[in-house]
Design an enzyme around this catalytic site. Structure first.
Site, PDB file in Angstrom:
ATOM      1  CE1 TYR A  12      -1.780   3.438   2.749  1.00 44.55           C
ATOM      2  CE2 TYR A  12      -3.541   2.953   1.453  1.00 44.55           C
ATOM      3  CZ  TYR A  12      -2.855   3.745   2.141  1.00 44.55           C
ATOM      4  OH  TYR A  12      -3.387   4.875   2.536  1.00 44.55           O
TER       5      TYR A  12
HETATM    6  N1  LIG Z   1      -9.011   7.939   6.266  1.00 46.58           N
HETATM    7  C1  LIG Z   1      -7.801   8.242   6.848  1.00 46.58           C
HETATM    8  O1  LIG Z   1      -7.498   8.360   8.071  1.00 46.58           O
HETATM    9  C2  LIG Z   1      -6.697   8.260   5.806  1.00 46.58           C
HETATM   10  C3  LIG Z   1      -6.887   8.401   4.526  1.00 46.58           C
HETATM   11  N2  LIG Z   1      -5.910   8.358   3.585  1.00 46.58           N
HETATM   12  C4  LIG Z   1      -6.205   8.465   2.274  1.00 46.58           C
HETATM   13  O2  LIG Z   1      -7.214   9.525   1.941  1.00 46.58           O
HETATM   14  C5  LIG Z   1      -8.368   8.802   1.066  1.00 46.58           C
HETATM   15  C6  LIG Z   1      -9.568   8.752   1.529  1.00 46.58           C
HETATM   16  O3  LIG Z   1      -9.760   7.805   2.587  1.00 46.58           O
HETATM   17  P1  LIG Z   1     -10.829   7.267   2.949  1.00 46.58           P
HETATM   18  O4  LIG Z   1     -12.194   8.203   2.719  1.00 46.58           O
HETATM   19  O5  LIG Z   1     -10.821   6.618   4.419  1.00 46.58           O
HETATM   20  O6  LIG Z   1     -10.949   5.856   2.025  1.00 46.58           O
HETATM   21  P2  LIG Z   1     -11.952   4.781   2.002  1.00 46.58           P
HETATM   22  O7  LIG Z   1     -11.065   3.688   2.553  1.00 46.58           O
HETATM   23  O8  LIG Z   1     -13.122   5.136   2.463  1.00 46.58           O
HETATM   24  O9  LIG Z   1     -11.931   4.385   0.404  1.00 46.58           O
HETATM   25  C7  LIG Z   1     -12.714   5.431  -0.588  1.00 46.58           C
HETATM   26  C8  LIG Z   1     -13.262   4.870  -1.689  1.00 46.58           C
HETATM   27  O10 LIG Z   1     -12.591   4.306  -2.445  1.00 46.58           O
HETATM   28  C9  LIG Z   1     -13.209   3.161  -3.265  1.00 46.58           C
HETATM   29  N3  LIG Z   1     -12.285   2.136  -3.601  1.00 46.58           N
HETATM   30  C10 LIG Z   1     -11.725   1.277  -3.191  1.00 46.58           C
HETATM   31  N4  LIG Z   1     -11.270   0.190  -3.845  1.00 46.58           N
HETATM   32  C11 LIG Z   1     -11.688   0.731  -5.202  1.00 46.58           C
HETATM   33  C12 LIG Z   1     -11.270   0.095  -6.462  1.00 46.58           C
HETATM   34  N5  LIG Z   1     -10.779  -0.958  -6.671  1.00 46.58           N
HETATM   35  N6  LIG Z   1     -12.078   0.755  -7.656  1.00 46.58           N
HETATM   36  C13 LIG Z   1     -12.553   1.667  -7.404  1.00 46.58           C
HETATM   37  N7  LIG Z   1     -12.927   2.382  -6.228  1.00 46.58           N
HETATM   38  C14 LIG Z   1     -12.391   1.819  -5.068  1.00 46.58           C
HETATM   39  C15 LIG Z   1     -14.289   2.602  -2.245  1.00 46.58           C
HETATM   40  O11 LIG Z   1     -15.435   2.479  -2.973  1.00 46.58           O
HETATM   41  P3  LIG Z   1     -16.814   1.541  -2.460  1.00 46.58           P
HETATM   42  O12 LIG Z   1     -16.802   2.267  -1.049  1.00 46.58           O
HETATM   43  O13 LIG Z   1     -17.925   1.967  -3.415  1.00 46.58           O
HETATM   44  O14 LIG Z   1     -16.294   0.175  -2.521  1.00 46.58           O
HETATM   45  C16 LIG Z   1     -14.389   3.556  -1.083  1.00 46.58           C
HETATM   46  O15 LIG Z   1     -15.482   4.374  -1.131  1.00 46.58           O
HETATM   47  C17 LIG Z   1      -7.760   7.366   0.455  1.00 46.58           C
HETATM   48  O16 LIG Z   1      -6.827   7.671  -0.597  1.00 46.58           O
HETATM   49  C18 LIG Z   1      -6.811   7.038   1.718  1.00 46.58           C
HETATM   50  O17 LIG Z   1      -5.772   6.245   1.216  1.00 46.58           O
HETATM   51  C19 LIG Z   1      -4.900   8.442   3.768  1.00 46.58           C
HETATM   52  C20 LIG Z   1      -4.307   8.350   5.237  1.00 46.58           C
HETATM   53  C21 LIG Z   1      -5.351   8.440   6.512  1.00 46.58           C
HETATM   54  N1  LIG Z   2      -8.154   3.904   1.790  1.00 45.36           N
HETATM   55  C1  LIG Z   2      -7.763   3.935   3.039  1.00 45.36           C
HETATM   56  N2  LIG Z   2      -6.625   4.543   3.193  1.00 45.36           N
HETATM   57  C2  LIG Z   2      -6.361   4.647   4.459  1.00 45.36           C
HETATM   58  C3  LIG Z   2      -7.167   4.664   5.426  1.00 45.36           C
HETATM   59  C4  LIG Z   2      -8.449   4.236   4.943  1.00 45.36           C
HETATM   60  O1  LIG Z   2      -9.481   3.973   6.103  1.00 45.36           O
HETATM   61  N3  LIG Z   2      -8.887   3.878   3.724  1.00 45.36           N
HETATM   62  N4  LIG Z   2      -6.968   4.573   6.816  1.00 45.36           N
HETATM   63  C5  LIG Z   2      -5.459   4.927   7.320  1.00 45.36           C
HETATM   64  C6  LIG Z   2      -5.389   4.808   8.773  1.00 45.36           C
HETATM   65  O2  LIG Z   2      -6.111   6.076   9.330  1.00 45.36           O
HETATM   66  C7  LIG Z   2      -4.051   5.177   9.042  1.00 45.36           C
HETATM   67  O3  LIG Z   2      -3.571   6.235   8.707  1.00 45.36           O
HETATM   68  C8  LIG Z   2      -3.722   5.083  10.536  1.00 45.36           C
HETATM   69  O4  LIG Z   2      -2.386   5.116  10.982  1.00 45.36           O
HETATM   70  C9  LIG Z   2      -4.744   5.085   6.203  1.00 45.36           C
HETATM   71  N5  LIG Z   2      -4.908   4.967   4.935  1.00 45.36           N
END
Ligand SMILES: NC(=O)C1=CN([C@@H]2O[C@H](COP(=O)(O)OP(=O)(O)OC[C@H]3O[C@@H](n4cnc5c(N)ncnc54)[C@H](OP(=O)(O)O)[C@@H]3O)[C@@H](O)[C@H]2O)C=CC1
Ligand SMILES: Nc1nc2c(c(=O)[nH]1)N=C([C@H](O)[C@@H](O)CO)CN2
Length: 237
Positions: free
Chosen positions: A149
């Site tokens: 990842y």
């Molecule tokens: N949340 C956090 O604390 C953190 C988030 N991030 C980054 O911020 C962004 C948003 O995070 P967050 O809201 O938690 O994200 P999520 O884990 O909720 O994923 C966002 C969306 O990505 C879609 N997705 C996953 N796999 C696929 C695929 N193969 N094809 C198309 N769509 C896909 C999902 O769609 P569906 O639900 O319809 O399957 C989901 O709704 C991400 O890029 C994440 O890596 C980075 C660090 C911390």
């Molecule tokens: N696609 C996602 N990416 C990540 C998520 C998530 O919920 N969806 N969450 C994290 C965690 O919050 C991590 O930052 C905790 O240390 C990272 N990326």
């Protein structure tokens, strides 16, 4: 003069959904991609958000999404590559397919979508267009449990540098690199406390801090090729 829409991939939930709703509040036309149909999408559709089903785990799926967006709009104001799978490393035979999956979602999809939709961004009615890549603080330190990842997100951050140079000056290209922003529903209190302790700010801020960063980049006219950390000082712990 109607505005060109802003496209957010993975906008059905959490950070992407929150930012889609704030963009609508600010008067923008919004298109989101989603992978799985569900009831929550109806609330977004009721706000006028257009939704496109997409699975970026194959090139066929990526190309189908590109074609669907081109059918929907002749211009774009911005693309936010938010879709992501936070999959841990897997051993054995699945290790390779797991790595490939993360490469496709976090690198190949943004790469192909940016190349294919550049003309829509350049045809926008506004004077400037933006691409925003959603990365992760973990790019800076790697991860013992999410190595694939983290590597795929590092590749996405490198694409920011290349596309910023390729697409200037019409299109700004930047990264937002969050650390813990939102917990998952099944995260228990012990996990939450340990996760909070990893940053100087020791909090779980919620999606509003990502919206602030996104709004800043969309409003800026002299910021490109950058990575904006939104990590609570995680890099200093
Ligand atoms: N949340 C956090 O604390 C953190 C988030 N991030 C980054 O911020 C962004 C948003 O995070 P967050 O809201 O938690 O994200 P999520 O884990 O909720 O994923 C966002 C969306 O990505 C879609 N997705 C996953 N796999 C696929 C695929 N193969 N094809 C198309 N769509 C896909 C999902 O769609 P569906 O639900 O319809 O399957 C989901 O709704 C991400 O890029 C994440 O890596 C980075 C660090 C911390
Ligand atoms: N696609 C996602 N990416 C990540 C998520 C998530 O919920 N969806 N969450 C994290 C965690 O919050 C991590 O930052 C905790 O240390 C990272 N990326």
């Amino acid at each position: 003069m109607s505005q060109s829409p802003i496209l957010i991939t993975g906008g059905a939930q959490r950070l992407g959904r929150y930012c889609a709703e704030r963009l609508v509040d600010d008067g923008h036309s919004v298109i989101i991609s989603y992978r799985r149909e569900r009831d929550e999408l109806e609330a977004l559709r009721a706000l006028g958000v257009r939704t496109v089903q997409a699975d970026f785990s194959s090139e066929t799926g990526i190309q189908a999404f590109i074609a669907a967006v081109r059918e929907l709009t002749p211009t774009l104001r911005a693309i936010v590559h938010n879709a992501s799978d936070w999959l841990p490393d897997t051993g054995g035979e699945a290790a390779g397919s797991n790595f490939e999956h993360l490469f496709r979602v976090h690198m190949q999809a943004p790469y192909l979508i940016n190349l294919a939709l550049r003309d829509l961004l350049e045809a926008g009615v506004e004077s400037q267009a933006d691409i925003i890549h959603m990365s992760d603080f973990v790019v800076q330190k790697g991860s013992s449990r999410h190595a694939a990842y983290a590597a795929s997100k590092a590749g996405l951050e490198n694409l920011t540098l290349s596309f910023a140079a390729m697409f200037a000056p019409r299109i700004q290209v930047n990264t937002i690199a969050p650390a813990l922003i939102m917990l998952k529903p099944d995260d228990d209190d012990d996990y939450a406390e340990r996760a909070k302790a990893k940053s100087l700010m020791q909090s779980v801020p919620g999606p509003g801090v990502i919206w602030q960063a996104m709004r800043y980049l969309l409003d800026s006219h002299y910021v490109t090729g950058t990575t904006m950390p939104v990590d609570g000082g995680r890099h200093l712990k």
